[in-house]
Design an enzyme around this catalytic site. Structure first.
Site, PDB file in Angstrom:
ATOM      1  N   LYS A   5      -6.014   1.873   4.085  1.00  0.00           N
ATOM      2  CA  LYS A   5      -7.372   2.383   4.308  1.00  0.00           C
ATOM      3  C   LYS A   5      -7.577   2.635   5.810  1.00  0.00           C
ATOM      4  CE  LYS A   5      -8.587   0.278  -0.001  1.00  0.00           C
ATOM      5  NZ  LYS A   5      -9.552  -0.376  -0.864  1.00  0.00           N
TER       6      LYS A   5
ATOM      7  N   GLU B  71      -7.597   2.525 -10.926  1.00  0.00           N
ATOM      8  CA  GLU B  71      -8.242   1.518 -10.087  1.00  0.00           C
ATOM      9  C   GLU B  71      -9.690   1.352 -10.542  1.00  0.00           C
ATOM     10  OE1 GLU B  71      -6.018   1.138  -6.052  1.00  0.00           O
ATOM     11  OE2 GLU B  71      -7.627   2.579  -5.843  1.00  0.00           O
TER      12      GLU B  71
ATOM     13  N   SER C 158      -7.437  -5.547  -6.281  1.00  0.00           N
ATOM     14  CA  SER C 158      -7.196  -6.973  -6.007  1.00  0.00           C
ATOM     15  C   SER C 158      -5.853  -7.471  -6.528  1.00  0.00           C
ATOM     16  CB  SER C 158      -8.351  -7.826  -6.560  1.00  0.00           C
ATOM     17  OG  SER C 158      -9.571  -7.416  -5.988  1.00  0.00           O
TER      18      SER C 158
ATOM     19  N   ASN D 246      -2.091   0.633   0.422  1.00  0.00           N
ATOM     20  CA  ASN D 246      -3.101   1.523   0.986  1.00  0.00           C
ATOM     21  C   ASN D 246      -3.819   0.760   2.091  1.00  0.00           C
ATOM     22  OD1 ASN D 246      -5.243   3.177   1.553  1.00  0.00           O
ATOM     23  ND2 ASN D 246      -6.201   3.047  -0.477  1.00  0.00           N
TER      24      ASN D 246
ATOM     25  N   GLY E 275     -11.286  -4.505  -3.740  1.00  0.00           N
ATOM     26  CA  GLY E 275     -11.784  -5.254  -2.582  1.00  0.00           C
ATOM     27  C   GLY E 275     -12.776  -6.333  -2.937  1.00  0.00           C
TER      28      GLY E 275
ATOM     29  N   GLU F  14     -12.938   5.358  -3.052  1.00  0.00           N
ATOM     30  CA  GLU F  14     -13.767   5.438  -1.845  1.00  0.00           C
ATOM     31  C   GLU F  14     -14.011   6.898  -1.460  1.00  0.00           C
ATOM     32  OE1 GLU F  14     -11.268   2.747   0.309  1.00  0.00           O
ATOM     33  OE2 GLU F  14     -11.901   1.197  -1.104  1.00  0.00           O
TER      34      GLU F  14
ATOM     35  N   HIS G  25      -9.069   8.733  -4.426  1.00  0.00           N
ATOM     36  CA  HIS G  25      -9.339   7.288  -4.369  1.00  0.00           C
ATOM     37  C   HIS G  25     -10.834   7.062  -4.566  1.00  0.00           C
ATOM     38  CE1 HIS G  25      -9.883   3.269  -2.727  1.00  0.00           C
ATOM     39  NE2 HIS G  25      -8.607   3.080  -3.041  1.00  0.00           N
TER      40      HIS G  25
HETATM   41  P1  13P Z   1      -7.735  -4.069  -3.019  1.00  0.00           P
HETATM   42  O1  13P Z   1      -6.310  -4.399  -3.355  1.00  0.00           O
HETATM   43  O2  13P Z   1      -8.148  -4.554  -1.645  1.00  0.00           O
HETATM   44  O3  13P Z   1      -8.679  -4.471  -4.101  1.00  0.00           O
HETATM   45  O4  13P Z   1      -7.829  -2.469  -2.901  1.00  0.00           O
HETATM   46  C1  13P Z   1      -7.318  -1.692  -3.942  1.00  0.00           C
HETATM   47  C2  13P Z   1      -7.306  -0.287  -3.499  1.00  0.00           C
HETATM   48  O5  13P Z   1      -8.312   0.341  -3.323  1.00  0.00           O
HETATM   49  C3  13P Z   1      -5.987   0.338  -3.281  1.00  0.00           C
HETATM   50  O6  13P Z   1      -6.088   1.700  -3.192  1.00  0.00           O
END
Ligand code: 13P
Length: 255
Positions: A12, A168, A214, A10, A174, A98, A96
């Site tokens: 983003k 997640e 992560s 992803n 992140g 976010e 997601h």
């Molecule tokens: P990270 O791998 O940067 O923690 O992000 C995970 C994520 O949100 C994937 O959709």
């Protein structure tokens, strides 16, 4: 039941059409053998077409990161599932964290998006996960049960054959913090149980459950060797060739 592993990146809000295509090309050049791992790249909307054209004919697939639930209409700034599908894209990430927590998407909205994605011929990667305060209050299962119940409402058993679920934990996204293999496995097991209750045991057994938060090459084997963890949804580490390829290689090495 044996499910092959899925590794989805992803990106983003990173990589425009050109940069995304360049990354996809170098991944394609370097990924000579996926070892049975399904690889999905999820760039921003504007890069879906260039990435699809770059990976077309290889084993790498493409996913979007969001879509609207309506077939079409006066929704300024939004994108339909059909538009996404028209680029050759086959997957779409929905719900997601976010989208849920930064943009205020509700379980009900996400449910409508899941339905529309299926009608549009897309495979949804439907995300669930708890915030740190919910985990600390021991509400993880309660939160995820509701996200599943409302998010998957109205789907048939046949629909579920095309739904991928991603767990997640919000606190692991992140942040560099990863759920331990035990923590992730416990939630994955819970999700499988919840799917069984909502649908049946066949659906529970055949649904792909990805872990995200992560994920990096060093923790891939620990997480993905669990029988209930069928792959990874990767953010940061998917934007560097070495780490993303490292995750795919590690996933492919799991028996
Ligand atoms: P990270 O791998 O940067 O923690 O992000 C995970 C994520 O949100 C994937 O959709």
């Amino acid at each position: 039941m044996k499910r092959n592993k899925i590794v989805a990146g992803n990106w983003k809000m990173h990589f425009g059409p050109k940069e995304a295509a360049e990354f996809a090309q170098s991944l394609r050049n370097n990924l000579l053998d996926t070892h049975g791992v399904s690889v999905i790249l999820c760039p921003p909307f504007l890069a879906l077409k260039t990435v699809f054209d770059t990976v077309n004919g290889s084993e790498i697939k493409v996913g979007a990161q969001n879509m609207h639930w309506a077939e079409a209409g006066a929704f300024t700034g939004e994108i339909t599932g059909a538009m996404i599908r028209e680029t050759g894209t086959e997957y779409v990430i929905l719900g997601h964290s976010e989208r849920r927590h930064v943009f205020g998407e509700s379980d009900e909205w996400i449910n409508k998006k899941v339905h529309r994605s299926l009608k549009s011929g897309l495979i949804p990667i439907f995300c669930v996960g708890e915030k740190i305060e919910e985990r600390e209050a021991e509400k993880t299962e309660q939160v995820i049960a509701k996200q599943l119940r409302v998010g998957l409402k109205g789907l048939s058993e046949a629909d579920m054959e095309t739904v991928i679920i991603a767990y997640e934990p919000v606190w692991a996204i992140g942040t560099g913090l990863t759920a331990s293999p035990e923590q992730a496995a416990a939630v994955h097991q819970f999700i499988r149980g919840a799917i069984k209750t909502l649908f049946n045991s066949d659906v529970a057994e055949s649904t792909w459950l990805l872990y995200g938060g992560s994920v990096k090459p060093e923790n891939t084997i620990g997480l993905l060797s669990n029988k209930d963890i069928d792959g990874a949804l990767v953010g940061g580490a998917s934007m560097q060739l070495e780490s993303f390829k490292g995750i795919i290689d590690e996933a492919g090495a799991i028996e």
